[in-house]
Motif scaffolding. Structure first.
Motif, PDB file in Angstrom:
ATOM      1  N   GLN A   1     -11.933  10.446  23.506  1.00  0.00           N
ATOM      2  CA  GLN A   1     -10.527  10.557  23.097  1.00  0.00           C
ATOM      3  C   GLN A   1      -9.967   9.182  22.729  1.00  0.00           C
ATOM      4  N   VAL A   2     -10.280   8.193  23.547  1.00  0.00           N
ATOM      5  CA  VAL A   2      -9.796   6.833  23.278  1.00  0.00           C
ATOM      6  C   VAL A   2     -10.330   6.344  21.941  1.00  0.00           C
ATOM      7  N   MET A   3     -11.607   6.558  21.686  1.00  0.00           N
ATOM      8  CA  MET A   3     -12.195   6.096  20.431  1.00  0.00           C
ATOM      9  C   MET A   3     -11.645   6.863  19.225  1.00  0.00           C
ATOM     10  N   ALA A   4     -11.314   8.135  19.408  1.00  0.00           N
ATOM     11  CA  ALA A   4     -10.707   8.901  18.312  1.00  0.00           C
ATOM     12  C   ALA A   4      -9.343   8.317  17.951  1.00  0.00           C
ATOM     13  N   ILE A   5      -8.571   7.965  18.967  1.00  0.00           N
ATOM     14  CA  ILE A   5      -7.267   7.335  18.717  1.00  0.00           C
ATOM     15  C   ILE A   5      -7.473   5.977  18.065  1.00  0.00           C
ATOM     16  N   HIS A   6      -8.413   5.201  18.574  1.00  0.00           N
ATOM     17  CA  HIS A   6      -8.718   3.892  17.998  1.00  0.00           C
ATOM     18  C   HIS A   6      -9.084   4.015  16.516  1.00  0.00           C
ATOM     19  N   ASP A   7      -9.955   4.973  16.211  1.00  0.00           N
ATOM     20  CA  ASP A   7     -10.396   5.143  14.827  1.00  0.00           C
ATOM     21  C   ASP A   7      -9.259   5.576  13.911  1.00  0.00           C
ATOM     22  N   GLU A   8      -8.277   6.253  14.460  1.00  0.00           N
ATOM     23  CA  GLU A   8      -7.109   6.661  13.679  1.00  0.00           C
ATOM     24  C   GLU A   8      -6.157   5.489  13.454  1.00  0.00           C
ATOM     25  N   VAL A   9      -6.024   4.638  14.448  1.00  0.00           N
ATOM     26  CA  VAL A   9      -5.056   3.542  14.387  1.00  0.00           C
ATOM     27  C   VAL A   9      -5.615   2.292  13.714  1.00  0.00           C
ATOM     28  N   MET A  10      -6.901   2.043  13.850  1.00  0.00           N
ATOM     29  CA  MET A  10      -7.503   0.816  13.322  1.00  0.00           C
ATOM     30  C   MET A  10      -7.233   0.575  11.838  1.00  0.00           C
TER      31      MET A  10
END
Length: 111
Positions: free
Chosen positions: A41-50
């Motif tokens: 979940q954290v990486m999905a958010i990261h990939d969306e925000v990056m």
């Protein structure tokens, strides 16, 4: 521009609400399968925000060009849009917040 300001304020608010060490849940208390799900979940958010980091960089460059091209009054005072410095400051905070988060995440993940 409003979306960017909202994003910047969101990051600043998120950073201001960091958990203290006593409030944080240790990985010893989280089962391995839940830990993997949380990391996903954290990486999905990261990939969306990056990708927004590139937007922030472009917007800062655009705002710097506005500031550099500012005209002068007859008294020699630079004139640029009201709030320009505030917006640039918020963008810089948002960018720094993302870098700080990535550093903290990578330090925590190593443990």
């Amino acid at each position: 521009m409003k979306q960017l300001l909202f994003f910047a304020l969101f990051l600043v608010t998120t950073l201001a609400c960091k958990q203290t060490a006593s409030d944080a849940t240790t990985t010893d208390q989280i089962p391995a399968d839940n830990l993997a799900a949380i990391e996903a979940q954290v990486m999905a958010i990261h990939d969306e925000v990056m990708p927004k980091m590139q937007d922030i960089t472009k917007m800062l460059a655009t705002l710097r060009s506005y500031k550099d091209g500012a005209g002068e009054t007859p008294e020699g005072k630079l004139v640029y849009p009201h709030g320009l410095d505030d917006v640039m400051g918020e963008l810089k905070l948002a960018e720094q917040g993302m870098w700080d988060w990535m550093k903290a995440y990578s330090d925590t993940k190593a443990k």
